[in-house]
Design an enzyme around this catalytic site. Structure first.
Site, short mmCIF file in Angstrom:
data_model
loop_
_atom_site.label_atom_id
_atom_site.label_comp_id
_atom_site.label_asym_id
_atom_site.label_seq_id
_atom_site.Cartn_x
_atom_site.Cartn_y
_atom_site.Cartn_z
N LYS A 11 40.61 41.54 40.53
CA LYS A 11 39.83 41.97 41.68
C LYS A 11 40.32 41.26 42.95
CE LYS A 11 35.83 42.92 38.70
NZ LYS A 11 34.36 42.83 38.55
N TYR A 51 33.83 52.97 39.05
CA TYR A 51 32.51 52.39 38.76
C TYR A 51 31.41 53.45 38.74
CZ TYR A 51 34.10 47.51 38.86
OH TYR A 51 34.70 46.30 38.56
N PHE A 59 23.27 47.21 43.27
CA PHE A 59 24.48 46.49 43.66
C PHE A 59 25.69 47.41 43.88
CE2 PHE A 59 24.35 46.42 38.97
CZ PHE A 59 25.63 46.90 38.64
N ARG A 87 38.00 41.46 26.50
CA ARG A 87 36.64 41.30 27.05
C ARG A 87 36.11 39.89 26.76
NH1 ARG A 87 33.54 44.38 30.64
NH2 ARG A 87 31.62 44.06 29.46
N THR A 93 29.58 38.89 32.47
CA THR A 93 29.60 39.43 33.82
C THR A 93 29.18 38.38 34.86
OG1 THR A 93 28.98 41.57 32.87
CG2 THR A 93 28.71 41.33 35.26
N ARG A 104 36.25 34.03 33.55
CA ARG A 104 35.12 33.90 34.48
C ARG A 104 34.45 32.54 34.36
NH1 ARG A 104 32.88 40.05 33.32
NH2 ARG A 104 34.17 41.13 34.88
N HIS A 117 38.44 42.46 35.84
CA HIS A 117 37.74 43.51 35.10
C HIS A 117 38.53 43.81 33.83
CE1 HIS A 117 36.35 47.52 33.95
NE2 HIS A 117 37.62 47.84 33.88
N GLU A 128 39.98 54.67 31.93
CA GLU A 128 40.45 53.83 33.04
C GLU A 128 41.98 53.81 33.11
OE1 GLU A 128 38.31 50.17 32.32
OE2 GLU A 128 36.40 51.14 32.78
N1 LIG Z 1 23.28 42.44 39.05
C1 LIG Z 1 24.43 42.49 39.72
N2 LIG Z 1 24.54 42.05 40.99
C2 LIG Z 1 25.69 42.12 41.67
N3 LIG Z 1 26.83 42.62 41.16
C3 LIG Z 1 26.79 43.06 39.91
C4 LIG Z 1 25.59 43.03 39.11
N4 LIG Z 1 25.87 43.55 37.88
C5 LIG Z 1 27.17 43.88 37.93
N5 LIG Z 1 27.72 43.59 39.13
C6 LIG Z 1 29.10 43.80 39.55
O1 LIG Z 1 29.52 45.05 39.05
C7 LIG Z 1 30.61 44.85 38.16
C8 LIG Z 1 30.49 45.86 37.05
O2 LIG Z 1 29.35 45.55 36.27
P1 LIG Z 1 29.41 45.68 34.67
O3 LIG Z 1 28.02 45.71 34.20
O4 LIG Z 1 30.33 46.81 34.33
O5 LIG Z 1 30.02 44.27 34.27
P2 LIG Z 1 31.42 43.94 33.59
O6 LIG Z 1 31.78 45.04 32.66
O7 LIG Z 1 31.33 42.56 33.06
O8 LIG Z 1 32.37 43.90 34.84
P3 LIG Z 1 33.62 44.84 35.14
O9 LIG Z 1 33.21 46.27 34.84
O10 LIG Z 1 33.92 44.60 36.59
O11 LIG Z 1 34.64 44.34 34.19
C9 LIG Z 1 30.52 43.39 37.72
O12 LIG Z 1 31.76 42.84 37.35
C10 LIG Z 1 30.01 42.76 38.97
O13 LIG Z 1 31.09 42.54 39.88
MG LIG Z 2 32.12 47.02 33.27
#
Ligand SMILES: Nc1ncnc2c1ncn2[C@@H]1O[C@H](COP(=O)(O)OP(=O)(O)OP(=O)(O)O)[C@@H](O)[C@H]1O
Ligand SMILES: [Mg+2]
Length: 152
Positions: A11, A51, A59, A87, A93, A104, A117, A128
């Site tokens: 990112k 996304y 968010f 993962r 996250t 992370r 990601h 993706e």
């Molecule tokens: N509650 C939240 N507040 C702010 N940002 C959030 C929140 N939840 C998720 N995000 C952001 O959105 C992204 C996508 O959320 P997701 O639930 O898919 O998490 P992830 O799968 O761990 O992350 P990614 O998809 O980026 O790998 C997160 O990486 C984070 O940057």
């Molecule tokens: Mg995700």
């Protein structure tokens, strides 16, 4: 059987903080193989497609604005159980809940600015990878350690 593949993106915070090499190093030394890579500033349309599952969440707008705020690195990685294992190497996250030893957990503190990601399922990985790469941009090749990293 074809080797499992997953999609990984560094990112804007990860690129700006010069963590690209660190992320690649970890995946390489674990034994995964890099089979595609590119760098780009995502368009808003591309970011929204990536996304799409989060559209409507509180968010979402902030996430899209962040992910298009600077250059990102797109990659495809291949290897045994690449989706779940990478993962696990990425971590939770919310970096405050990510285990030490994960990317992370070692390099981030803020949920939105969580460096990297990785696809969360084989289906997401397929979607993706196709979103960012043409089939001919994924390179098939052998490396010396293939022998040690497969059960053959
Ligand atoms: N509650 C939240 N507040 C702010 N940002 C959030 C929140 N939840 C998720 N995000 C952001 O959105 C992204 C996508 O959320 P997701 O639930 O898919 O998490 P992830 O799968 O761990 O992350 P990614 O998809 O980026 O790998 C997160 O990486 C984070 O940057
Ligand atoms: Mg995700």
């Amino acid at each position: 059987m074809p080797k499992e593949r997953t999609f990984v993106m560094i990112k804007p915070d990860g690129v700006a903080r010069k963590l690209v090499g660190e992320c690649i190093k970890r995946l390489e030394q674990r034994g995964f193989k890099l089979v595609a890579i590119k760098m780009q500033v995502l368009t808003r349309a591309k970011a929204e497609e990536h996304y799409i599952e989060h559209k409507g969440k509180d968010f979402y707008e902030s996430l899209i604005n962040f992910i298009i705020s600077g250059p990102t690195i797109q990659m495809v990685w291949e290897g045994e159980e690449a989706v779940s294992q990478i993962r696990a190497m990425v971590g939770s996250t919310n970096p405050l809940e990510a285990s030490p030893g994960t990317i992370r957990g070692d390099f981030a503190l803020i949920t939105q600015k969580n460096v990297i990601h990785a696809s969360d399922s084989i289906q997401s990985a397929e979607r993706e990878i196709a979103l960012y790469f043409l089939p001919e941009e994924i390179v098939e090749y052998s490396v010396g350690d293939d022998k040690w990293m497969t059960s053959m």
